[in-house]
Scaffold this motif. Structure first.
Motif, short mmCIF file in Angstrom:
data_model
loop_
_atom_site.label_atom_id
_atom_site.label_comp_id
_atom_site.label_asym_id
_atom_site.label_seq_id
_atom_site.Cartn_x
_atom_site.Cartn_y
_atom_site.Cartn_z
N CYS A 189 0.87 -1.18 0.00
CA CYS A 189 0.00 0.00 0.00
C CYS A 189 0.90 1.22 0.00
O CYS A 189 1.16 1.82 1.05
CB CYS A 189 -0.92 0.00 1.21
SG CYS A 189 -2.05 -1.39 1.25
N ALA A 190 1.37 1.59 -1.16
CA ALA A 190 2.42 2.60 -1.29
C ALA A 190 1.85 3.89 -1.85
O ALA A 190 1.11 3.88 -2.84
CB ALA A 190 3.52 2.08 -2.22
N THR A 191 2.19 5.01 -1.23
CA THR A 191 1.76 6.31 -1.72
C THR A 191 2.97 7.23 -1.82
O THR A 191 3.98 7.04 -1.15
CB THR A 191 0.71 6.95 -0.79
OG1 THR A 191 1.28 7.14 0.51
CG2 THR A 191 -0.53 6.06 -0.68
N GLY A 192 2.84 8.25 -2.70
CA GLY A 192 3.93 9.19 -2.88
C GLY A 192 5.20 8.49 -3.34
O GLY A 192 5.15 7.59 -4.18
N GLU A 193 6.33 8.88 -2.78
CA GLU A 193 7.62 8.30 -3.17
C GLU A 193 7.68 6.80 -2.88
O GLU A 193 8.43 6.08 -3.54
CB GLU A 193 8.75 9.01 -2.44
CG GLU A 193 8.95 10.46 -2.86
CD GLU A 193 10.10 11.13 -2.14
OE1 GLU A 193 10.99 10.41 -1.65
OE2 GLU A 193 10.13 12.37 -2.08
N ASN A 194 6.90 6.33 -1.92
CA ASN A 194 6.91 4.90 -1.59
C ASN A 194 6.48 4.03 -2.77
O ASN A 194 6.82 2.84 -2.83
CB ASN A 194 5.99 4.61 -0.40
CG ASN A 194 6.51 5.20 0.90
OD1 ASN A 194 7.69 5.52 1.00
ND2 ASN A 194 5.63 5.36 1.88
#
Length: 506
Positions: A254-259
């Motif tokens: 569950c990755a958001t932005g730079e992740n």
């Protein structure tokens, strides 16, 4: 944040967990026996022996008495469908008869764990010919299968080409009284798993249906200010509450932005704990598992529900690659060629947007595709997320950047289920070496690249079944930008296209 979550409509589902017919596993056993007989005949070997597999064992957490939730070993699950730990299973190659061996449980099991089932229960439940106790293996196999001397056991031992680990061959007290063959079974049983039966496909479709539904639920509820783990929680709740999926196929990403540029984000050291910001892209890679059969789905979208121009550029580049691959898939198509098609499509899109410049053929030769998509295009899917069989004997993994990450380079066959998951990521660990390389660097418009420095990445992943003349996408999630925006704004799925939405899509 709490108010936004409370305002979202309550989730529901039209799905119900299906009954699993044990004929599914009987059919798997029949296919294995037929394949073994054909192999032995072609090799000039006598038609004799038994397949013997050892099922999974319960594990405690380190030195404690805490039992981790058990999930059956995959090859054993494929042949027998047994959900309990501690079993063995045998199949006679001559007669096709199947035998289960159950652990003999202590009397106090009934106090702590529940009823001790009689052997007849397992015979009826798992539709096998005979059931005995594990401590009777030696006697039973010697008594029943010693007509031609020492019984021959085909045990499972071979390398998993994804993990590099080796399957554990069955072992039991008294095994020295039998002849053992450690080399024949693994490649044959693995190849059986590559081609799915209709009953297997129905379970993979169900896992896709409930997981697609859960992805849409996450999409609808995602809001700036939430935590990534809240999105994970929504997914896990939906597939279990409405789908009966107690297990997931893999750890949720569950990755958001730079992740979202971290390919396997979500592990213990990066535990889905970032706060969602307005303007972030989300990359949600999650799949439920039902009766050990899995799904593997990725959706990417803006947290605020509206694609900005940069997000649209990258997303549509990946979507174009995703759709191009699926349009080309049919039996006989080489998966390495599909990977290169995805790379080329993404590079062409980036060139059209002046993020790259130069000849795309030269970019491909320089392996620039691997800078933006360092992983393989997809993998076989079934009882394991990365189902075995990607590199049968005679196929060697490529060594070039990006291509070395391919989990298979096989030609597609009818009955395969394979993921299609192109991606485009802005990863400093790959962009910096590309910038430092005098040949690669000239293809990049570094001023434009700088605008995507904190973008992260986009991946779009569907599970696809290869049919006789093409393929079928088993995943049912919004993919076009206008569909995603409509669903995130509260529209039902599937979205009905309007003239306005079609003009936006074009």
């Amino acid at each position: 944040m709490a108010a936004a979550a409370a305002a979202a409509p309550p989730s529901s589902s039209s799905l119900a967990p299906p009954e699993v017919p044990m004929e599914l596993h009987a059919g798997n056993r029949d296919r294995l026996v037929a394949a073994l007989r054909a192999h032995l005949s072609a090799s000039g070997r006598p038609l004799r022996g038994l397949v013997l597999l050892q099922g999974g064992e319960e594990q405690t957490r380190y030195c404690t008495d805490h039992l981790e939730l058990f999930r059956q070993e995959s090859y054993f699950a494929y042949l027998f469908g047994v959900r309990e730990p501690g079993f063995y299973g045998a199949i006679d190659i001559v007669s096709g008869q199947s035998i289960l061996f159950s652990p003999r449980l202590p009397a106090d099991y009934a106090v702590w764990m529940g009823e001790i089932k009689p052997l007849s229960y397992f015979k009826d439940r798992y539709k096998v010919d005979m059931v005995f106790y594990v401590d009777e293996i030696t006697q039973v196999l010697q008594d029943r299968f010693s007509d031609h001397g020492k019984p021959l056991l085909f045990v499972l031992y071979g390398k998993n080409t994804d993990s590099g680990n080796y399957s554990k061959p069955a072992s039991f007290e008294g095994m020295e009284k039998f002849d053992s063959d450690l080399s024949t079974l693994h490649p044959i049983l693995t190849e059986c798993r590559v081609i799915k039966s209709d009953m297997e496909l129905a379970l993979i479709q169900y896992a896709n249906d409930v997981s697609s539904e859960a992805h849409i639920e996450v999409m609808r509820r995602a809001k700036p200010g939430m935590k990534e783990y809240q999105l994970e929680s929504i997914f896990l709740h939906h597939v279990y509450m409405y789908g009966g999926c107690r297990h997931c196929s893999y750890t949720c990403i569950c990755a958001t932005g730079e992740n979202s540029s971290v390919l396997h984000y979500g592990h213990a050291a990066a535990p889905n704990d970032r706060t969602l910001n307005d303007g972030d892209m989300a990359l949600m890679d999650m799949g439920g598992e039902y009766h050990c059969y899995g799904s593997d789905i990725t959706c990417s979208y803006p947290i605020n529900g509206k694609f900005n121009s940069n997000q649209t550029i990258v997303y549509n580049a990946v979507l174009k690659a995703h759709n191009a691959v699926i349009a080309h898939m049919r039996p006989g198509v080489n998966w390495l060629d599909m990977h290169k098609l995805a790379e080329q499509t993404i590079l062409e899109s980036l060139k059209n947007e002046r993020i790259l410049h130069g000849d795309v053929t030269d970019m491909m030769a320089q392996r620039l595709g691997a800078v933006f998509m360092p992983h393989g295009l997809g993998h076989l899917l079934g009882i394991d997320t990365h189902d075995p069989g990607g590199y049968p004997e005679g196929l060697e993994r490529p060594k070039e950047p990006g291509l070395s990450s391919l989990r298979t380079i096989r030609e597609l066959k009818e009955g395969m289920v394979i993921t299609v998951e192109p991606g485009c990521y802005f990863i400093d660990a790959l962009l910096i070496p590309a910038r430092d390389d005098p040949v690669s660097s000239k293809f990049f418009n570094w001023e434009e690249i700088e605008k995507y420095k904190s973008f992260g990445g986009v991946r779009i992943e569907s599970d696809v079944y290869v049919t006789a003349h093409g393929c079928k996408n088993l995943t049912n999630c919004p993919r076009e930008t206008w569909e995603i925006e409509a669903v995130m704004a509260g529209a039902p799925w599937p979205v009905r296209a309007t003239n306005n939405s079609l003009s936006k899509a074009s």
